[in-house]
Design an enzyme around this catalytic site. Structure first.
Site, PDB file in Angstrom:
ATOM      1  N   GLY A 195      -9.040   4.935   7.065  1.00  0.00           N
ATOM      2  CA  GLY A 195      -9.522   4.615   8.169  1.00  0.00           C
ATOM      3  C   GLY A 195      -8.789   3.725   9.363  1.00  0.00           C
ATOM      4  O   GLY A 195      -9.215   4.100  10.261  1.00  0.00           O
ATOM      5  N   ALA A 196      -8.002   2.838   9.055  1.00  0.00           N
ATOM      6  CA  ALA A 196      -7.835   1.914   9.588  1.00  0.00           C
ATOM      7  C   ALA A 196      -6.622   1.981   9.621  1.00  0.00           C
ATOM      8  O   ALA A 196      -5.886   1.193  10.256  1.00  0.00           O
ATOM      9  CB  ALA A 196      -8.204  -0.061   9.805  1.00  0.00           C
ATOM     10  N   GLU A 240       0.681  -1.272   0.426  1.00  0.00           N
ATOM     11  CA  GLU A 240      -0.291   0.020   0.152  1.00  0.00           C
ATOM     12  C   GLU A 240       0.914   1.070   0.089  1.00  0.00           C
ATOM     13  O   GLU A 240       0.452   2.099  -0.555  1.00  0.00           O
ATOM     14  CB  GLU A 240      -0.697  -0.174   1.188  1.00  0.00           C
ATOM     15  CG  GLU A 240      -2.049   1.471   1.044  1.00  0.00           C
ATOM     16  CD  GLU A 240      -2.764   0.964   2.291  1.00  0.00           C
ATOM     17  OE1 GLU A 240      -2.667   0.179   3.208  1.00  0.00           O
ATOM     18  OE2 GLU A 240      -3.434   1.594   2.496  1.00  0.00           O
TER      19      GLU A 240
HETATM   20  O1  LIG Z   1     -14.523  13.792   2.184  1.00  0.00           O
HETATM   21  C1  LIG Z   1     -14.078  13.344   3.139  1.00  0.00           C
HETATM   22  N1  LIG Z   1     -13.880  14.040   4.055  1.00  0.00           N
HETATM   23  C2  LIG Z   1     -13.612  13.541   4.980  1.00  0.00           C
HETATM   24  N2  LIG Z   1     -12.390  11.929   5.279  1.00  0.00           N
HETATM   25  C3  LIG Z   1     -13.038  11.415   4.115  1.00  0.00           C
HETATM   26  C4  LIG Z   1     -13.718  11.099   3.440  1.00  0.00           C
HETATM   27  N3  LIG Z   1     -14.172  10.743   2.596  1.00  0.00           N
HETATM   28  C5  LIG Z   1     -13.326   9.931   2.979  1.00  0.00           C
HETATM   29  N4  LIG Z   1     -12.712  10.088   4.581  1.00  0.00           N
HETATM   30  C6  LIG Z   1     -11.692   8.901   5.751  1.00  0.00           C
HETATM   31  O2  LIG Z   1     -10.412   8.627   4.957  1.00  0.00           O
HETATM   32  C7  LIG Z   1     -10.808   7.753   5.403  1.00  0.00           C
HETATM   33  C8  LIG Z   1      -9.828   6.163   4.333  1.00  0.00           C
HETATM   34  O3  LIG Z   1     -10.262   5.471   4.863  1.00  0.00           O
HETATM   35  P1  LIG Z   1      -9.555   3.929   4.250  1.00  0.00           P
HETATM   36  O4  LIG Z   1     -11.215   3.522   4.086  1.00  0.00           O
HETATM   37  O5  LIG Z   1      -9.141   3.854   2.706  1.00  0.00           O
HETATM   38  O6  LIG Z   1      -8.906   2.070   5.346  1.00  0.00           O
HETATM   39  P2  LIG Z   1      -7.810   2.188   5.060  1.00  0.00           P
HETATM   40  O7  LIG Z   1      -6.900   2.779   3.581  1.00  0.00           O
HETATM   41  O8  LIG Z   1      -7.075   2.626   6.522  1.00  0.00           O
HETATM   42  O9  LIG Z   1      -8.237   0.817   4.577  1.00  0.00           O
HETATM   43  C9  LIG Z   1     -11.600   6.990   6.697  1.00  0.00           C
HETATM   44  O10 LIG Z   1     -11.275   7.187   7.192  1.00  0.00           O
HETATM   45  C10 LIG Z   1     -12.719   8.237   6.257  1.00  0.00           C
HETATM   46  O11 LIG Z   1     -13.432   8.530   6.880  1.00  0.00           O
HETATM   47 CA   LIG Z   2      -7.214   4.460   1.330  1.00  0.00          CA
END
Ligand SMILES: O=c1[nH]cnc2c1ncn2[C@@H]1O[C@H](COP(=O)(O)OP(=O)(O)O)[C@@H](O)[C@H]1O
Ligand SMILES: [Ca+2]
Length: 537
Positions: free
Chosen positions: A246-247, A204
């Site tokens: 997010g994680a 990643e």
């Molecule tokens: O428009 C936005 N405003 C604020 N935060 C956002 C927006 N779109 C996505 N996010 C945040 O970005 C992060 C994206 O994390 P993702 O789902 O890619 O997780 P990961 O990469 O840890 O698997 C999440 O915390 C989500 O809440």
């Molecule tokens: Ca991501």
């Protein structure tokens, strides 16, 4: 009679039966010298016509080939689909590029970013049967946007990140079931489905680094610059990558000193004829959503009460959280305890400094066994070079109006955060009525988290080297998906492609010219040959 007979044989020879006729003439008792000279005369007369005819035909054919080749044919485009199955949501990206310019940098365009409605795929552990409905809308969009005749050659990939990594740690069978369901659904489409898998944290980080450097033109630009061996410091060229999910969260960059002893193997890439030694690390549980849960879990353990006064939320903000949701999680379960309440009431107080103090507790600076470390004793070389910060780094800082290059110091960010966090929730909520409440209520927390994380990485006096980015050069979004596809479709060669000696039009002109010369030489040769054999008579 004889003349008629011979003229008859000439006519038939023109239809390809010459040898039979000549044999029959010989059997009729004509002298053989007489027969030969007649044949040669026939050939020298008609052969020239045939050769001339062939010459004109070849010329027309050559010109036709040249013109067809050089006319403005529509470009041959290729497409690729990558699903980013993140912990909080899934997005489908469609990329498009010209097949002719496949090895050039910066020529891939993102033509669609389809946000899948609903949570991340890890939320489907107990309802895998709903996955087809979940993904079908974006797949329908892909069918619409990609021409039908290109479907079978369009690769489809799905990469799942930290949400699925956590689920796999908790329940491997559930993670497998989800991926199997995704695979069978994506396979039912006419596209060229490749795979659906959980990518590692290092992948990643590395693919995010490749994406931004590819889009910023940092990888191939060097082909026009000086001799590779003369450049000492590659990190001056590339950008480090900061991805906040997010994680999990990733940091990836080319360190200043790549010879330092490292417990983690640096990644080695050879791209467009250049070697890169890249440090990458992915911190599971340190994405912003998991970090919030971690903070709430710690706070609840430290001051067990049904109500938590939380400085990371605006004054007047309230939220109820199930205790089971808070602790039934790989990242927080070490804090699991027995509480006399099953719901936690969060009440915001909007105090940035206090919030930051609490967030610093999430990053223990334990003993470092290496030359340099970041939190938790994890080896990390000192940050070096320019950095691109994307995903949640960007969303949060964009909302807070802190992405401009005019924000050159951490102090400017701190001032803004102090003021923003103290704003009453009621006022914030009415000012930004169109922003999703989940995001809006957490920008004070996530802004403070971004700042704290960057302080922990030691960016305090290095703030002006961080560039918050989303779409780069209007081509594509910063994130791991593009780098993943470029790698799997072999679109980034290890060596610089050798330039062709001639341009296409020059090549065709030369081909035509040489063919003409050949034809002329051949015709002249035939004439000379026939003339000389005629005079020999
Ligand atoms: O428009 C936005 N405003 C604020 N935060 C956002 C927006 N779109 C996505 N996010 C945040 O970005 C992060 C994206 O994390 P993702 O789902 O890619 O997780 P990961 O990469 O840890 O698997 C999440 O915390 C989500 O809440
Ligand atoms: Ca991501």
């Amino acid at each position: 009679m004889k003349r008629d007979c011979s003229s008859g044989s000439q006519k038939r020879s023109a239809f390809g039966a010459g040898r039979i006729v000549l044999a029959s003439l010989a059997s009729h008792g004509f002298p053989s010298g007489y027969q030969d000279s007649r044949v040669k005369r026939f050939l020298s007369k008609n052969g020239l016509v045939i050769l001339g005819f062939t010459f004109i035909l070849s010329l027309i054919a050559l010109l036709a080939v040249g013109l067809t080749q050089n006319k403005n044919t529509p470009e041959n485009f290729k497409f690729g689909i990558v699903f980013d199955a993140g912990s909080s949501h899934t997005t489908m990206y469609i990329y498009k590029w010209s097949a002719e310019k496949v090895n050039d940098t910066g020529l891939v365009y993102e033509i669609e970013a389809c946000k899948v409605k609903g949570p991340g795929i890890s939320a489907f552990a107990s309802n895998v049967q709903d996955i087809p409905v979940y993904l079908s809308k974006c797949m329908g969009r892909a069918k619409e946007l990609i021409p039908k005749y290109k479907h079978h050659q369009t690769p489809v990939y799905l990469g799942a990140t930290a949400g699925m990594r956590l689920l796999r740690m908790e329940n491997e069978q559930s993670a497998k079931r989800i991926l199997a369901s995704v695979t069978s659904f994506l396979n039912s489409y006419p596209f060229n489905f490749r795979d659906a898998r959980i990518i590692s944290g290092s992948e990643e980080g590395a693919y995010g680094w490749i994406t931004i450097n590819y889009l910023l033109g940092k990888l191939q630009k060097k082909q026009n610059s000086e001799d590779p061996s003369s450049r000492k410091n590659e990190s001056q060229e590339t950008y480090g990558a900061l991805d906040l999910g997010g994680a999990s969260t990733q940091i990836t960059f080319v360190p200043k000193d790549t010879n330092i002893s490292s417990p983690i193997k640096f990644m080695q890439f050879r791209l467009y004829g250049w070697n890169y030694t890249v440090y990458t690390y992915s911190f599971l549980c340190y994405g912003q959503d998991q970090a919030l849960l971690l903070k709430l879990a710690k706070d609840t353990v430290e001051t067990p009460s049904g109500t938590l006064l939380d400085p990371c939320f605006h004054p007047g903000y309230e939220r109820m959280v199930d205790i089971s949701d808070l602790f039934n999680n790989v990242c927080t379960r070490e804090y699991k305890d027995l509480f006399p309440f099953d719901k936690l009431r969060i009440q915001g107080t909007g105090d940035f400094l206090q919030c930051q103090e609490r967030l610093h507790n999430l990053f223990p600076t334990t003993y470092c066994r290496y030359t340099s470390c970041t939190f938790n004793g994890v080896f990390m070389p000192p940050v070096h070079g320019e950095f691109g910060a994307f995903s949640a780094y960007y969303y949060t800082m964009k909302f807070l109006n802190l992405t401009s290059d005019k924000v050159t110091s951490e102090d400017m960010v701190i001032e803004k955060m102090k003021q923003y966090c103290s704003r009453p929730w009621k006022e914030v909520n009415t000012t930004y009525a169109d922003v999703k409440e989940k995001y809006l209520s957490e920008y004070c927390f996530s802004g403070t988290y971004v700042l704290t994380l960057l302080q922990v990485y030691n960016f305090t006096d290095y703030w002006k080297h961080i560039h918050f980015m989303h779409k780069i050069n209007d081509n594509a979004e910063a994130g791991w998906t593009l780098g993943y596809m470029l790698n799997l479709t072999n679109m980034i060669p290890a060596e610089l492609p050798q330039p062709k000696p001639f341009s296409r039009p020059t090549y065709i002109s030369l081909m035509v010219a040489f063919s003409l010369v050949l034809a002329i030489v051949f015709i002249l040769g035939s004439i000379i040959f026939h003339k000389s054999s005629y005079f020999q008579k």
